[in-house]
Every structure is written in C-alpha cells, then in structure tokens.
Design a protein around this motif. Structure first.
Motif, mmCIF file in Angstrom:
data_model
loop_
_atom_site.group_PDB
_atom_site.id
_atom_site.type_symbol
_atom_site.label_atom_id
_atom_site.label_comp_id
_atom_site.label_asym_id
_atom_site.label_seq_id
_atom_site.Cartn_x
_atom_site.Cartn_y
_atom_site.Cartn_z
ATOM 1 N N GLU A 1 46.131 38.417 45.900
ATOM 2 C CA GLU A 1 46.752 37.503 44.945
ATOM 3 C C GLU A 1 46.165 37.716 43.547
ATOM 4 O OE1 GLU A 1 45.992 33.683 46.548
ATOM 5 O OE2 GLU A 1 47.449 33.855 48.198
ATOM 6 N N GLY A 2 46.817 37.123 42.553
ATOM 7 C CA GLY A 2 46.340 37.205 41.180
ATOM 8 C C GLY A 2 47.032 38.295 40.394
ATOM 9 N N SER A 3 46.680 38.388 39.095
ATOM 10 C CA SER A 3 47.256 39.398 38.208
ATOM 11 C C SER A 3 46.178 39.849 37.224
ATOM 12 C CB SER A 3 48.453 38.815 37.442
ATOM 13 O OG SER A 3 48.038 37.728 36.624
ATOM 14 N N HIS A 4 46.563 40.804 36.373
ATOM 15 C CA HIS A 4 45.594 41.335 35.405
ATOM 16 C C HIS A 4 45.145 40.255 34.432
ATOM 17 C CE1 HIS A 4 43.661 44.323 32.843
ATOM 18 N NE2 HIS A 4 44.212 43.712 31.811
ATOM 19 N N THR A 5 46.087 39.409 34.004
ATOM 20 C CA THR A 5 45.731 38.352 33.055
ATOM 21 C C THR A 5 45.016 37.186 33.727
ATOM 22 O OG1 THR A 5 47.961 37.416 33.335
ATOM 23 C CG2 THR A 5 47.602 38.940 31.483
ATOM 24 N N GLN A 6 45.348 36.922 35.001
ATOM 25 C CA GLN A 6 44.702 35.849 35.759
ATOM 26 C C GLN A 6 44.170 36.421 37.072
ATOM 27 O OE1 GLN A 6 47.676 32.766 36.117
ATOM 28 N NE2 GLN A 6 47.128 31.873 34.131
ATOM 29 N N PRO A 7 42.981 36.982 37.036
ATOM 30 C CA PRO A 7 42.433 37.610 38.248
ATOM 31 C C PRO A 7 42.234 36.607 39.375
ATOM 32 C CG PRO A 7 41.208 38.300 36.293
ATOM 33 C CD PRO A 7 42.117 37.177 35.868
ATOM 34 N N ILE B 1 31.422 39.088 29.068
ATOM 35 C CA ILE B 1 32.373 40.190 28.913
ATOM 36 C C ILE B 1 32.341 41.090 30.141
ATOM 37 C CG2 ILE B 1 32.973 42.191 27.500
ATOM 38 C CD1 ILE B 1 31.692 40.793 25.130
ATOM 39 N N PHE B 2 31.129 41.337 30.673
ATOM 40 C CA PHE B 2 30.994 42.166 31.868
ATOM 41 C C PHE B 2 31.690 41.514 33.058
ATOM 42 C CE2 PHE B 2 28.572 43.091 35.786
ATOM 43 C CZ PHE B 2 28.809 44.455 35.869
ATOM 44 N N LEU C 1 34.834 34.899 41.048
ATOM 45 C CA LEU C 1 33.560 34.376 41.551
ATOM 46 C C LEU C 1 32.561 35.512 41.787
ATOM 47 C CD1 LEU C 1 31.863 32.013 42.596
ATOM 48 C CD2 LEU C 1 32.913 32.349 44.853
ATOM 49 N N ILE C 2 33.039 36.601 42.394
ATOM 50 C CA ILE C 2 32.152 37.751 42.634
ATOM 51 C C ILE C 2 31.640 38.315 41.313
ATOM 52 C CG2 ILE C 2 32.081 40.125 43.492
ATOM 53 C CD1 ILE C 2 34.122 39.284 45.619
ATOM 54 N N SER C 3 32.530 38.448 40.336
ATOM 55 C CA SER C 3 32.137 38.993 39.037
ATOM 56 C C SER C 3 31.120 38.095 38.355
ATOM 57 C CB SER C 3 33.374 39.161 38.151
ATOM 58 O OG SER C 3 34.330 40.002 38.767
ATOM 59 N N ASP C 4 31.342 36.787 38.415
ATOM 60 C CA ASP C 4 30.384 35.856 37.806
ATOM 61 C C ASP C 4 29.010 35.983 38.451
ATOM 62 O OD1 ASP C 4 32.279 34.920 36.061
ATOM 63 O OD2 ASP C 4 32.849 33.215 37.318
ATOM 64 N N LYS C 5 28.987 36.084 39.763
ATOM 65 C CA LYS C 5 27.709 36.202 40.465
ATOM 66 C C LYS C 5 27.011 37.518 40.114
ATOM 67 C CE LYS C 5 27.911 32.293 42.689
ATOM 68 N NZ LYS C 5 26.950 31.200 42.356
ATOM 69 N N VAL C 6 27.789 38.600 40.060
ATOM 70 C CA VAL C 6 27.199 39.895 39.729
ATOM 71 C C VAL C 6 26.664 39.903 38.300
ATOM 72 C CG1 VAL C 6 27.698 42.354 39.410
ATOM 73 C CG2 VAL C 6 28.614 41.142 41.393
ATOM 74 N N SER C 7 27.430 39.301 37.373
ATOM 75 C CA SER C 7 26.996 39.292 35.971
ATOM 76 C C SER C 7 25.749 38.458 35.756
ATOM 77 C CB SER C 7 28.121 38.757 35.082
ATOM 78 O OG SER C 7 28.375 37.386 35.364
ATOM 79 N N GLN C 8 25.478 37.527 36.641
ATOM 80 C CA GLN C 8 24.300 36.672 36.502
ATOM 81 C C GLN C 8 23.078 37.215 37.238
ATOM 82 O OE1 GLN C 8 24.256 34.169 34.393
ATOM 83 N NE2 GLN C 8 26.419 34.588 33.925
ATOM 84 N N ILE D 1 38.873 44.754 36.788
ATOM 85 C CA ILE D 1 38.813 46.017 37.532
ATOM 86 C C ILE D 1 39.069 45.777 39.016
ATOM 87 C CG2 ILE D 1 37.251 47.856 38.295
ATOM 88 C CD1 ILE D 1 35.940 47.688 35.534
ATOM 89 N N LEU D 2 38.433 44.746 39.578
ATOM 90 C CA LEU D 2 38.647 44.426 40.987
ATOM 91 C C LEU D 2 40.099 44.066 41.250
ATOM 92 C CD1 LEU D 2 35.442 42.306 41.762
ATOM 93 C CD2 LEU D 2 35.952 44.618 42.561
ATOM 94 N N GLN D 3 40.690 43.317 40.306
ATOM 95 C CA GLN D 3 42.082 42.907 40.479
ATOM 96 C C GLN D 3 43.009 44.118 40.425
ATOM 97 O OE1 GLN D 3 43.247 39.643 41.034
ATOM 98 N NE2 GLN D 3 45.122 40.753 41.498
ATOM 99 N N ASP D 4 42.785 44.991 39.455
ATOM 100 C CA ASP D 4 43.675 46.142 39.279
ATOM 101 C C ASP D 4 43.471 47.201 40.356
ATOM 102 O OD1 ASP D 4 44.713 44.970 37.055
ATOM 103 O OD2 ASP D 4 43.479 46.065 35.632
ATOM 104 N N ALA D 5 42.232 47.415 40.760
ATOM 105 C CA ALA D 5 41.937 48.497 41.701
ATOM 106 C C ALA D 5 41.947 48.010 43.144
ATOM 107 C CB ALA D 5 40.591 49.131 41.360
ATOM 108 N N LEU D 6 41.056 47.075 43.457
ATOM 109 C CA LEU D 6 40.889 46.647 44.848
ATOM 110 C C LEU D 6 42.099 45.885 45.370
ATOM 111 C CD1 LEU D 6 39.067 46.524 47.303
ATOM 112 C CD2 LEU D 6 37.992 44.468 46.336
#
Length: 344
Positions: free
Chosen positions: A281-287, A200-201, A293-300, A208-213
């Motif tokens: 590139e990308g959207s809120h539903t499909q980041p 979930i994180f 990849l960054i989020s997955d690495k951070v969450s792990q 968040i990265l998609q919407d903000a950054l």
C-alpha cells in the motif's frame, strides 16, 4: 541608467524607453571618453611622454598641453565626479520611491562598483558600468560590440570568475578538512551534520522503500504466495505422523489427506497475501506507514559506534574530496579545447 531595468517601460516604442536608451548610450560614451582623457593625461604627464615627444621633435605640443589643457582635464574630472555623486543620489532616491529593493539601504551594495568608482584611485571601475550598459544594449539588439569581441569578453570574464570562485571553494574545503583533522570537536561536527539530516534521510528512505520494495512485492506477490503454499503442502506431506493417522481411516483417509494438503496450501497462500498486502500500500507522495516507521527508526540510530562513526567520517571526507576534484576541473579549458577542435 545601467541598473534601472526595473523602472524601464517594457514597451520599446515609448518615449520614456527611448529616453532611457539615449541616456545609457550617453553615459557609456561619457565614461569611455573620461577614462580615455585620464589615460592620455597620465601618459602625457609622465617622463615617458616627455621622452616620446622629444623623440618626435614636438616638445612644444607637450608644453602646450601641460600649460593649457592639463588644468582643464583636472577640472572636468572634478565636475564629472560631482556629476556621478549627484546622479547616484538621484537613482538611489528613485530606487527608494519605487521600492526596487527589499530594503532602502540595499542600493549601494548592489551598485558597489559605481560607488567605488567615484574614488580617484579606483576610476577603472567605471569600465564595469560602461561594460554593463554595452552588454544590455547588445541584449536589446543594438550591436554596440561586435559578436566576436563579445564572445571573447564573456569567455575571459567566465575564466576570471571561475578561477576566483574555484580558489575560494577549494580554500573553504581545505579549511573544513583541516578543522576535521585537527579539531577535537570534529566528532561533534559530524554528529551535528548527521542529526541535521535525519529527517531528510528518513523521508528519502521511506520513498525508496515505497518505490523499490513495495512495487517489487506487488509484482512478485502471487509467485511468493504460490511458493509458500507449496512449502506448507510439502510440510504436510513430510509429516509422517499425520499421514499414518489418516491412513488408519479406511477409504476416506487418502481423500482427507489430499484435502488437508490443499487446505494447507491455500492457507499458506492466503497468509502470504495477508502479510504482503499491507506492505504494497501507499504511494511515492504518501509512503506506507510501515515504511515510514522503519525509516524513522533507522534515522534515529545512535551513531555512538566506532564502525558507524568511521563510516560517517569516510563519507564526509570522500564527499569533500570529490567536491574538491570537481571544483578543480577547469571548465574554461574544456570549452577552449572544444573550440580548438572545431577549428581543426
């Protein structure tokens, strides 16, 4: 029947619906009358009742009740209990036939107060059924209970339920904090909590990265490219070896130097656009895959780190404390204050 809403005809003009309505009203009247008789019987059979009738000089009336009417009260209570048992069994059978619940044995748990009300010492629970019938009739537009009384009843009902639920929740929160403070396995509990929310994180962080950054990069892309281009151009200008070499070329040296500077500026801008484009590139539903990849690495990330463990523990403890403070807020007191202020 008070809890047979699912088998009631939706059309209020049908004969079936009217029969159900009459039955509800009849049951409510019988329950209220039954409880009134039982309360009167308790009073009349008590020493206080004896004293009261002696004071008003009517002991013969009390004697008549004890000799002639009291046995009938006991008999009718037995008949009424038998009627409640049969009526409950019939409704249970109807619930099974029409599949009102997901499992056939759910009925007694849903109607627990009616089952307990059959026990002589728990007769007062019959008031719950009478209250439910009255409330349903009130919702249908039949003013069985005046509006001001209904509001007061609902208010005190919410007070009781809020006080009970608040005490339960606060006790649970205090129990969790005690376990975290005293248990040697509290770190495992926190680790399990973090592990359970890693996916979930990661998803939340990617969004968040998609919407903000990504949006901010897209908005500032041209400005960043111009800035990088000027930096490259300035770097070329500040390279004395290249300037000296080009000045050795007569006439065309300065032109070549300007062209190299322009080419360097355009090159910097193009490289910047090339680096930023994939990040926008990308959207809120499909980041974007990069953000995912960054989020997955951070969450792990491994939280086997003292500072990180302290951070997670602090978040858990403060979350529990915030929840405890919120639960301790008495909503009924706020509502009562608003009501008092409206009266002033």
């Amino acid at each position: 029947m008070a809890q047979q809403k699912s088998i009631r005809p939706e059309n209020h003009n049908t004969l079936g619906w009217r029969l159900f309505l009459v039955y509800d009203i009849l049951m409510m009247a019988i329950i209220v009358f039954n409880l009134f008789c039982l309360c009167a019987n308790v009073f009349l059979m008590s020493s206080f009742g004896q004293l009261f009738f002696d004071e008003i000089h009517l002991p013969q009336v009390l004697a008549f009740y004890k000799s002639d009417l009291h046995p009938w009260v006991i008999k009718t209570e037995g008949w009424f209990i038998l009627f409640l048992v049969v009526e409950l069994a019939v409704r249970w059978l109807i619930a099974i036939i029409y599949k009102h619940h997901q499992r056939w044995f759910f009925f007694p748990f849903v109607h627990w107060y009616e089952i307990l009300a059959i026990i002589p010492y728990l007769r007062f629970l019959r008031l719950i059924r009478a209250g439910i019938i009255a409330y349903r009739l009130h919702e249908l537009g039949y003013k069985v209970i005046p509006d001001n009384i209904m509001k007061k009843v609902l208010f005190y009902y919410r007070v009781v339920m809020e006080e009970i639920s608040d005490r339960v929740v606060v006790s649970v929160i205090d129990g969790i904090k005690y376990e975290l403070d005293t248990s040697s396995s509290h770190k495992k509990i926190i680790h399990d909590l973090v592990d359970h929310h890693r996916d979930i994180f990661a998803q939340a962080l990617a969004e968040i990265l998609q919407d903000a950054l990504a949006n901010e990069l897209k908005a500032q892309q041209n400005l960043i490219a111009d800035h990088v281009g000027h930096i490259v151009k300035k770097a070329i200008e500040d390279t004395p070896q290249l300037t000296q070499l080009l000045r050795l070329i007569p006439i065309a040296g300065s032109m070549i130097e300007n062209q190299i500077q322009n080419i360097g500026q355009q090159l910097g801008e193009n490289i910047t656009h090339g680096l930023i484009d994939p990040l926008t590139e990308g959207s809120h539903t499909q980041p974007n895959q990069i953000y995912t990849l960054i989020s997955d690495k951070v969450s792990q990330l491994n939280i086997e780190n003292k500072k990180l463990e302290e951070l997670v523990e602090s978040v858990v403890y403060e979350s529990l404390e915030s929840l405890r403070k919120q639960v301790k807020i008495k909503q009924w007191q706020i509502e009562l204050e608003k009501y008092d202020q409206s009266k002033d």
